[in-house]
Motif scaffolding. Structure first.
Motif, short mmCIF file in Angstrom:
data_model
loop_
_atom_site.label_atom_id
_atom_site.label_comp_id
_atom_site.label_asym_id
_atom_site.label_seq_id
_atom_site.Cartn_x
_atom_site.Cartn_y
_atom_site.Cartn_z
N GLY A 122 -35.05 7.54 14.90
CA GLY A 122 -34.73 8.69 15.03
C GLY A 122 -34.77 8.37 16.11
N TRP A 123 -34.39 6.76 16.52
CA TRP A 123 -34.22 5.99 18.40
C TRP A 123 -32.39 6.21 18.81
N ASP A 124 -32.97 6.74 19.54
CA ASP A 124 -31.52 6.18 20.42
C ASP A 124 -31.30 5.01 21.20
N CYS A 125 -32.26 4.28 21.84
CA CYS A 125 -32.25 3.30 22.04
C CYS A 125 -33.57 1.95 21.96
N VAL A 126 -33.50 0.81 22.06
CA VAL A 126 -34.77 0.39 21.42
C VAL A 126 -35.26 -1.26 22.91
N ILE A 127 -36.14 -0.98 23.26
CA ILE A 127 -35.41 -2.28 24.18
C ILE A 127 -36.74 -3.40 24.18
N LEU A 144 -33.59 -8.66 16.12
CA LEU A 144 -32.33 -8.34 16.55
C LEU A 144 -31.92 -7.22 15.34
N ARG A 145 -32.17 -7.39 13.54
CA ARG A 145 -31.65 -6.66 12.55
C ARG A 145 -32.27 -5.26 12.74
N PHE A 146 -33.67 -5.18 13.27
CA PHE A 146 -33.92 -3.83 13.37
C PHE A 146 -33.68 -2.89 14.98
N MET A 147 -33.27 -4.03 15.48
CA MET A 147 -32.55 -2.49 16.76
C MET A 147 -31.06 -2.70 16.41
N GLU A 148 -30.40 -3.57 15.77
CA GLU A 148 -28.80 -3.60 15.58
C GLU A 148 -29.59 -1.99 14.05
N ARG A 149 -29.48 -2.21 13.92
CA ARG A 149 -30.32 -0.38 12.67
C ARG A 149 -30.43 0.59 12.73
N GLU A 150 -31.32 0.12 14.10
CA GLU A 150 -32.53 1.53 14.60
C GLU A 150 -31.67 2.32 15.70
N ALA A 151 -30.93 1.63 16.60
CA ALA A 151 -30.33 1.94 18.15
C ALA A 151 -29.46 3.15 18.09
N ARG A 152 -29.10 3.63 17.98
CA ARG A 152 -28.49 4.87 17.00
C ARG A 152 -26.86 4.83 18.70
N ALA A 153 -27.82 4.62 20.15
CA ALA A 153 -26.70 4.53 21.05
C ALA A 153 -26.44 3.41 21.63
N GLY A 154 -27.54 2.48 20.92
CA GLY A 154 -27.77 0.97 22.15
C GLY A 154 -29.38 0.10 21.96
N LEU A 222 -31.98 -13.25 31.72
CA LEU A 222 -30.69 -13.19 30.29
C LEU A 222 -30.72 -12.37 29.35
N CYS A 223 -30.10 -11.03 29.28
CA CYS A 223 -29.89 -9.99 28.93
C CYS A 223 -28.50 -9.93 27.65
N VAL A 224 -29.33 -9.42 26.89
CA VAL A 224 -28.65 -8.92 25.73
C VAL A 224 -28.47 -7.82 25.01
N GLU A 225 -26.95 -7.33 25.26
CA GLU A 225 -27.18 -5.68 24.37
C GLU A 225 -26.26 -5.49 23.82
N LYS A 226 -26.25 -4.48 23.43
CA LYS A 226 -24.64 -3.46 22.42
C LYS A 226 -25.14 -1.98 22.96
N ILE A 227 -23.60 -1.72 22.81
CA ILE A 227 -23.85 -0.20 22.94
C ILE A 227 -22.99 0.17 21.87
N ARG A 228 -23.02 1.47 21.41
CA ARG A 228 -22.11 2.19 20.47
C ARG A 228 -21.43 2.56 21.28
#
Length: 228
Positions: A122-127, A144-154, A222-228
């Motif tokens: 139940g992670w909201d954010c993974v960093i 990257l696939r893990f973060m995309e699957r698990e991070a509900r907020a970003g 250099l950063c990469v982010e995904k915000i829901r």
């Protein structure tokens, strides 16, 4: 010489490294993070990702000595947010180093193990910070696939930028600051192992991720982010 990513192993990744030396290296790396403003991109990401939430649950993969999580705990406290903060690190010596540097009152949980074991918690954010360049290509795509699957907020990858000026300037800065010799060596190698902006889109495509943003942050992050 930076046209291609370096692949040599970093000294701090040697499992035979003395535990006390490893701890000193981690604490010096935390000082590097302070000097190089490393926490700023992550805190700015949280401003965007957490939004109106009053509570969030965050996973930091590869927490080192816990300095990023300490910064997040204080950021959350200043905003009156309830934060459940968990760090996971493959190296069991990281837990002792992080606990040594972290006041218990901050309530941060440090664990040893593989991040993949924490799926479904139940992670909201993974960093992560300064972790991506330690991974091989397939490892990074899996992360990257893990973060995309698990991070509900970003999610956020906060890493180095493979840049000639940073590579040339690091030995001077490290010598002036008198950081540990392993930090001097590994910091230089880490820059050479890190990515350039054009190298991230193929990684994201292989991971099946759309809508992620690749951006530079001062200085030489250099950063990469995904915000829901």
């Amino acid at each position: 010489m930076l046209a291609e990513r370096a692949t040599a192993d970093e000294l701090m990744d040697d499992p035979a490294l003395d535990a006390q030396v490893y701890t000193r290296v981690l604490h010096d790396l935390a000082r590097v993070n302070t000097i190089t403003l490393a926490r700023q991109p992550t805190l700015a990401f949280l401003d965007r990702a957490v939004g109106a939430r009053k509570h969030f649950r965050l996973l930091d993969v590869g927490f080192g000595d816990g300095d990023m999580l300490r910064g997040i705990a204080r950021w959350a406290e200043q905003r009156g947010l309830a934060a459940e903060l968990v760090g996971i690190d493959l190296n069991p010596r990281s837990v002792a180093a992080a606990r040594e540097a972290t006041p218990q009152a901050l309530g941060i949980e440090f664990r040893t193990g593989d991040y993949a074991q924490l799926a479904g918690e139940g992670w909201d954010c993974v960093i992560s910070s300064l972790v991506a360049h330690h991974m091989g290509r397939e490892q990074l795509v899996g992360f990257l696939r893990f973060m995309e699957r698990e991070a509900r907020a970003g999610w956020l990858v906060n890493d180095l930028h493979r840049h000639g000026f940073a590579y040339a300037g690091w030995p001077v800065l490290a010598r002036v600051m008198r950081w540990h010799p392993i930090v001097r060596h590994d910091g230089h190698l880490s820059i050479a192992r890190s990515y350039r902006p054009r190298e991230w889109p193929p990684l994201l495509a292989d991971a099946g991720i759309d809508g992620a943003r690749v951006f530079r942050a001062f200085p030489f992050r250099l950063c990469v982010e995904k915000i829901r």
